[in-house]
Design an enzyme around this catalytic site. Structure first.
Site, PDB file in Angstrom:
ATOM      1  N   CYS A   4       0.845  -1.195   0.000  1.00  0.00           N
ATOM      2  CA  CYS A   4       0.000   0.000   0.000  1.00  0.00           C
ATOM      3  C   CYS A   4       0.881   1.246   0.000  1.00  0.00           C
ATOM      4  O   CYS A   4       1.863   1.330   0.736  1.00  0.00           O
ATOM      5  CB  CYS A   4      -0.954   0.096   1.184  1.00  0.00           C
ATOM      6  SG  CYS A   4      -2.140  -1.244   1.224  1.00  0.00           S
ATOM      7  N   ARG A  21       4.183  -0.328  -4.669  1.00  0.00           N
ATOM      8  CA  ARG A  21       3.886  -0.852  -3.337  1.00  0.00           C
ATOM      9  C   ARG A  21       2.580  -1.646  -3.288  1.00  0.00           C
ATOM     10  O   ARG A  21       2.282  -2.312  -2.297  1.00  0.00           O
ATOM     11  CB  ARG A  21       3.786   0.295  -2.324  1.00  0.00           C
ATOM     12  CG  ARG A  21       5.064   1.081  -2.193  1.00  0.00           C
ATOM     13  CD  ARG A  21       4.875   2.222  -1.223  1.00  0.00           C
ATOM     14  NE  ARG A  21       4.646   1.738   0.119  1.00  0.00           N
ATOM     15  CZ  ARG A  21       5.587   1.465   0.996  1.00  0.00           C
ATOM     16  NH1 ARG A  21       6.846   1.614   0.654  1.00  0.00           N
ATOM     17  NH2 ARG A  21       5.298   1.041   2.197  1.00  0.00           N
ATOM     18  N   TRP A  38      -2.650  -2.768  -1.735  1.00  0.00           N
ATOM     19  CA  TRP A  38      -2.338  -4.198  -1.839  1.00  0.00           C
ATOM     20  C   TRP A  38      -3.239  -4.858  -0.804  1.00  0.00           C
ATOM     21  O   TRP A  38      -3.050  -4.671   0.403  1.00  0.00           O
ATOM     22  CB  TRP A  38      -0.867  -4.441  -1.527  1.00  0.00           C
ATOM     23  CG  TRP A  38      -0.427  -5.862  -1.713  1.00  0.00           C
ATOM     24  CD1 TRP A  38       0.022  -6.422  -2.870  1.00  0.00           C
ATOM     25  CD2 TRP A  38      -0.375  -6.895  -0.717  1.00  0.00           C
ATOM     26  NE1 TRP A  38       0.337  -7.737  -2.653  1.00  0.00           N
ATOM     27  CE2 TRP A  38       0.101  -8.064  -1.349  1.00  0.00           C
ATOM     28  CE3 TRP A  38      -0.698  -6.955   0.631  1.00  0.00           C
ATOM     29  CZ2 TRP A  38       0.275  -9.262  -0.676  1.00  0.00           C
ATOM     30  CZ3 TRP A  38      -0.525  -8.158   1.317  1.00  0.00           C
ATOM     31  CH2 TRP A  38      -0.044  -9.292   0.646  1.00  0.00           C
ATOM     32  N   ASN A  74      -2.043   2.088   5.564  1.00  0.00           N
ATOM     33  CA  ASN A  74      -1.155   1.002   5.145  1.00  0.00           C
ATOM     34  C   ASN A  74      -0.842   0.187   6.392  1.00  0.00           C
ATOM     35  O   ASN A  74      -0.386   0.753   7.385  1.00  0.00           O
ATOM     36  CB  ASN A  74       0.128   1.616   4.549  1.00  0.00           C
ATOM     37  CG  ASN A  74       1.218   0.603   4.325  1.00  0.00           C
ATOM     38  OD1 ASN A  74       0.948  -0.577   4.140  1.00  0.00           O
ATOM     39  ND2 ASN A  74       2.465   1.054   4.351  1.00  0.00           N
ATOM     40  N   GLY A  75      -1.128  -1.114   6.361  1.00  0.00           N
ATOM     41  CA  GLY A  75      -0.856  -1.939   7.548  1.00  0.00           C
ATOM     42  C   GLY A  75      -2.056  -2.814   7.854  1.00  0.00           C
ATOM     43  O   GLY A  75      -2.942  -2.991   7.013  1.00  0.00           O
ATOM     44  N   GLU A 112      17.022 -18.514  -6.634  1.00  0.00           N
ATOM     45  CA  GLU A 112      16.679 -17.150  -7.035  1.00  0.00           C
ATOM     46  C   GLU A 112      16.186 -17.111  -8.490  1.00  0.00           C
ATOM     47  O   GLU A 112      15.233 -16.400  -8.817  1.00  0.00           O
ATOM     48  CB  GLU A 112      17.898 -16.234  -6.818  1.00  0.00           C
ATOM     49  CG  GLU A 112      17.747 -14.802  -7.273  1.00  0.00           C
ATOM     50  CD  GLU A 112      16.599 -14.022  -6.630  1.00  0.00           C
ATOM     51  OE1 GLU A 112      15.981 -14.511  -5.663  1.00  0.00           O
ATOM     52  OE2 GLU A 112      16.286 -12.941  -7.143  1.00  0.00           O
ATOM     53  N   LYS A 150      12.497 -15.785  -9.582  1.00  0.00           N
ATOM     54  CA  LYS A 150      12.299 -14.710 -10.574  1.00  0.00           C
ATOM     55  C   LYS A 150      11.297 -15.148 -11.631  1.00  0.00           C
ATOM     56  O   LYS A 150      10.427 -14.378 -12.026  1.00  0.00           O
ATOM     57  CB  LYS A 150      13.615 -14.317 -11.274  1.00  0.00           C
ATOM     58  CG  LYS A 150      14.599 -13.527 -10.491  1.00  0.00           C
ATOM     59  CD  LYS A 150      14.268 -12.062 -10.336  1.00  0.00           C
ATOM     60  CE  LYS A 150      13.468 -11.781  -9.098  1.00  0.00           C
ATOM     61  NZ  LYS A 150      14.038 -11.830  -7.814  1.00  0.00           N
ATOM     62  N   GLU A 157       7.740 -15.325 -10.097  1.00  0.00           N
ATOM     63  CA  GLU A 157       7.199 -14.019  -9.733  1.00  0.00           C
ATOM     64  C   GLU A 157       6.619 -13.278 -10.930  1.00  0.00           C
ATOM     65  O   GLU A 157       5.559 -12.682 -10.834  1.00  0.00           O
ATOM     66  CB  GLU A 157       8.310 -13.125  -9.161  1.00  0.00           C
ATOM     67  CG  GLU A 157       8.660 -13.377  -7.737  1.00  0.00           C
ATOM     68  CD  GLU A 157       9.783 -12.452  -7.277  1.00  0.00           C
ATOM     69  OE1 GLU A 157       9.620 -11.823  -6.227  1.00  0.00           O
ATOM     70  OE2 GLU A 157      10.826 -12.350  -7.962  1.00  0.00           O
ATOM     71  N   HIS A 212      16.757 -37.314  -6.036  1.00  0.00           N
ATOM     72  CA  HIS A 212      15.911 -37.732  -4.917  1.00  0.00           C
ATOM     73  C   HIS A 212      14.470 -37.253  -5.093  1.00  0.00           C
ATOM     74  O   HIS A 212      13.753 -37.088  -4.109  1.00  0.00           O
ATOM     75  CB  HIS A 212      16.494 -37.224  -3.599  1.00  0.00           C
ATOM     76  CG  HIS A 212      17.870 -37.744  -3.330  1.00  0.00           C
ATOM     77  ND1 HIS A 212      18.119 -39.067  -3.061  1.00  0.00           N
ATOM     78  CD2 HIS A 212      19.076 -37.133  -3.360  1.00  0.00           C
ATOM     79  CE1 HIS A 212      19.425 -39.243  -2.903  1.00  0.00           C
ATOM     80  NE2 HIS A 212      20.021 -38.083  -3.081  1.00  0.00           N
ATOM     81  N   LYS A 261       6.090  -4.750  -3.424  1.00  0.00           N
ATOM     82  CA  LYS A 261       7.537  -4.567  -3.254  1.00  0.00           C
ATOM     83  C   LYS A 261       7.931  -4.594  -1.786  1.00  0.00           C
ATOM     84  O   LYS A 261       8.992  -5.075  -1.424  1.00  0.00           O
ATOM     85  CB  LYS A 261       7.900  -3.212  -3.878  1.00  0.00           C
ATOM     86  CG  LYS A 261       9.368  -2.873  -3.846  1.00  0.00           C
ATOM     87  CD  LYS A 261      10.054  -3.461  -5.022  1.00  0.00           C
ATOM     88  CE  LYS A 261      11.548  -3.376  -4.956  1.00  0.00           C
ATOM     89  NZ  LYS A 261      12.180  -4.590  -5.480  1.00  0.00           N
TER      90      LYS A 261
HETATM   91  C1  G6P Z   1       8.749  -8.995  -1.306  1.00  0.00           C
HETATM   92  C2  G6P Z   1       9.372  -8.564  -2.606  1.00  0.00           C
HETATM   93  C3  G6P Z   1      10.657  -9.331  -2.850  1.00  0.00           C
HETATM   94  C4  G6P Z   1      11.595  -9.171  -1.666  1.00  0.00           C
HETATM   95  C5  G6P Z   1      10.929  -9.556  -0.351  1.00  0.00           C
HETATM   96  C6  G6P Z   1      11.763  -9.144   0.833  1.00  0.00           C
HETATM   97  O1  G6P Z   1       8.299 -10.303  -1.420  1.00  0.00           O
HETATM   98  O2  G6P Z   1       8.478  -8.751  -3.686  1.00  0.00           O
HETATM   99  O3  G6P Z   1      11.284  -8.854  -4.023  1.00  0.00           O
HETATM  100  O4  G6P Z   1      12.720  -9.972  -1.860  1.00  0.00           O
HETATM  101  O5  G6P Z   1       9.672  -8.884  -0.228  1.00  0.00           O
HETATM  102  O6  G6P Z   1      11.832  -7.748   0.879  1.00  0.00           O
HETATM  103  P1  G6P Z   1      12.998  -6.914   1.498  1.00  0.00           P
HETATM  104  O7  G6P Z   1      12.607  -5.470   1.222  1.00  0.00           O
HETATM  105  O8  G6P Z   1      13.005  -7.221   2.964  1.00  0.00           O
HETATM  106  O9  G6P Z   1      14.263  -7.281   0.832  1.00  0.00           O
END
Ligand code: G6P
Length: 612
Positions: free
Chosen positions: A2, A27, A73, A99-100, A485, A489, A492, A508, A607
């Site tokens: 948010c 956000r 969000w 937000n929260g 990772e 990616k 996501e 396994h 984010k």
């Molecule tokens: C969210 C974002 C990710 C990020 C994660 C941790 O899931 O979409 O890209 O890695 O939060 O966020 P931070 O700001 O703590 O790295």
């Protein structure tokens, strides 16, 4: 998670709110809305992106000098027009953005319902605005005092901004565990979840602290009190942020821009902290607590998402080079499992945003139990940066693409620097090895430039596999976290199911999934495990999997076996993740683009995750 923006000044509020919401859209982007002080409170809100709101208001008269805006969000209630913010109190006197999460909203809602309040939405936010309204009416209080008393009854996290139709010269803002910044302009004030909507208007800001309430009125300026009603002196800081950093700079997407910024990211992470010729590393956070860190019995890394993957690479680096025992924990698990911690432990939190609720909570526990807490954070002045005893900023600049790329390489670079520094201070490596390592680290930016030259080839490979429903990523040692990772990616941003696995573990379980339909991306640039990776590729090929291998330049063996190869410069093994992750980022970018996905704002994600 948010985005909030507010304006009070002498100019038109709406254009400022709209451009602010566009900056904050990373956000959250399932709905957005504004409330304008326009004689009455005029509220417009729409499901969908900020562009939907923009369309909805065309032709409306939105004249106002004060207003609040929100991009959402969803937590409580589906993303739709009704649940979108701002929310009005019953009767329409107050408008609020939030937000929260208000955790005790249910109890509060029942009490308010008994008092006769009715609710339009499913949100916890509407409960909060009505709680403030009820307190304000009952005791005939000014808005800021009603907000303060209401917040003493709230359990949870919040950043809020409120306006009162009956007191139209004032906005009140407050925060707890969700960020809020006040911008001080010329006869104008801005409030936002971060500085990105503010920087084009002013570079003077005040970061609100937890449980502070800011009252802003033109003429009277900014007044800050705590929730305990103690007067606070605003601490005005200058922003170190440029508008160009917030724009795409000729790239089609922020994600692509951020991938291509990574040579610079690595350089900025080590700038002023390392000198390859003079042979020194200086990390002020480490220097300050040198004794405790060098003699730490254990380092525990806490993080979420991509930052957790960086933490896993940190484990390999610190154990391999500095020979300190490292554990890497999901912050969300760590905080609830009564972890054993002592004063001999160092807890490192890794976070791009510095606001991730679980990481913050994990750190609070570590602090209470006496561990030294250290932050590797990108956003300056963020909650984690403020909570930690010491730390090192990543200095990657604003990362706007929701899928993290350059923050990851920044985090890994700093972890590498820390590992080399500790290894040297503890006498675990020879002077010669120390110099060799920092010389190689200084060459990583040029090597990343070379990896980026493979972009066209990666795009070609993306076209080959873009319609496959699954993908498997395999890596060993330092490159096992890179496999995780790479898979994250892809998931996501392209919504393809993908899994990362240690290459040797494939047999396994995941091997059962392999057939000609399964793309298997193998990271094969670890010199120490080269032959073993070749065997793993053989195993995949024997089952007709489609192998894409990331290999060292000039490789001749794997290129005979794999269906596709992407060559990257050879490097000393501890640095290999910094190179091998780049083609995986590019691969997910191109696949997502070809599948018509929104690369910068993937569905359901946000984010900055400021809720549990
Ligand atoms: C969210 C974002 C990710 C990020 C994660 C941790 O899931 O979409 O890209 O890695 O939060 O966020 P931070 O700001 O703590 O790295």
């Amino acid at each position: 998670m948010c985005g909030i923006v507010a304006y009070i000044g002498r100019e038109e509020a709406f254009p400022k709110l709209l451009s602010g919401l566009k900056r904050l859209e990373y956000r959250g982007y399932d709905s957005s809305g504004v409330a304008l002080m326009n004689g009455d409170l005029q509220v417009v809100k729409r499901k969908g992106k900020v562009s939907e709101l923009e369309q909805a208001v065309s032709g409306m008269n939105l004249t106002a000098r004060m207003g609040i805006g929100h991009t959402r969000w969803a937590t409580h209630g589906a993303p739709n027009d009704v649940n979108a913010h701002p929310h009005l109190s019953d009767g329409g006197r107050l408008a609020l953005v939030h937000n929260g999460i208000i955790e005790n909203y249910d109890i509060l809602k029942k009490a308010l319902t008994k008092e006769g309040y009715t609710f339009q939405s499913e949100t916890d936010t509407e409960v909060l605005v009505n709680l403030i309204d009820a307190i304000q009416r009952e005791e005939n209080l000014p808005l800021e005092e009603a907000v303060r008393l209401a917040l003493t009854r709230v359990v949870g996290a919040y950043a809020i901004v409120v306006m009162d139709r009956d007191d139209p010269q004032k906005v009140v803002a407050a925060r707890k565990a969700s960020p809020l910044v006040v911008g001080l302009g010329n006869d104008a004030f801005f409030i936002a979840s971060d500085a990105t909507p503010i920087v084009e208007h002013t570079n003077k800001v005040v970061y609100l602290k937890d449980e502070e309430i800011a009252t802003i009125s033109l003429g009277k300026g900014l007044d800050i009190k705590t929730i305990e009603n103690e007067q606070q002196r605003p601490y005005v800081q200058e922003l170190d942020l440029k508008i160009e950093q917030l724009e795409k700079g000729g790239y089609d997407h922020f994600m692509l821009k951020e991938i291509f910024e990574q040579p610079q990211t690595v350089q900025d992470a080590v700038r002023g902290r390392m000198h390859p010729i003079e042979g020194w590393i200086k990390l002020s956070g480490i220097e300050e607590y040198a004794n405790r860190i060098i003699h730490a019995k254990r380092i525990i890394i806490v993080a979420c998402g991509t930052s957790w993957h960086a933490g896993l690479i940190g484990e390999y680096l610190i154990e391999d080079l500095a020979r300190i025992n490292v554990e890497v924990e999901y912050a969300s698990e760590f905080r609830y499992r009564n972890p054993i911690l002592t004063e001999d432990d160092v807890v490192i939190a890794i976070s791009q945003s510095g606001e991730t609720a679980d990481t913050l909570a994990a750190l609070e526990i570590a602090k209470q139990r006496g561990a030294l807490i250290y932050g590797l954070v990108n956003v300056i002045g963020s909650s984690i940066a403020r909570l930690t005893d010491a730390g090192s900023y990543i200095h990657a600049g604003p990362e706007i693409g929701v899928a993290s790329t350059k923050a990851f390489t920044g985090q890994v670079t700093l972890l590498t620097l820390i590992a080399i520094n500790l290894a040297h201070k503890r006498g675990n490596i020879s002077e010669q090895r120390y110099h060799q390592l920092i010389t190689e680290l200084s060459q990583i930016p040029q090597k990343i430039e070379r990896v980026l030259e493979s972009n066209k080839k990666v795009e070609y490979i993306a076209a080959e596999i873009k319609d496959r429903p699954n993908a498997l990523y395999l890596g060993r040692g330092y490159n096992f976290p890179v496999a995780l990772e790479g898979a994250l990616k892809l998931k996501e941003i392209s919504y393809i199911h993908a899994e990362g696995y240690p290459a040797a573990e494939m047999k396994h379980g995941p091997i059962a999934l392999i057939d000609e339909e399964m793309p298997v991306i193998v990271i094969a640039n670890n010199p120490s495990a080269y032959e073993k990776i070749v065997s793993n590729i053989q195993e995949v090929k024997a089952r007709k999997g489609y192998v894409i291998a990331v290999v060292p330049e000039g490789d001749e063996v794997i290129s005979q076996l794999a269906d596709q190869t992407i060559e990257i410069p050879a490097t000393d093994e501890p640095f290999s993740p910094l190179l091998s992750v780049i083609p995986l980022q590019l691969l997910s970018y191109h696949i997502a683009l070809m599948r018509g996905c929104n690369v910068d704002q993937p569905r359901n994600l946000a984010k900055s995750v400021t809720v549990e």
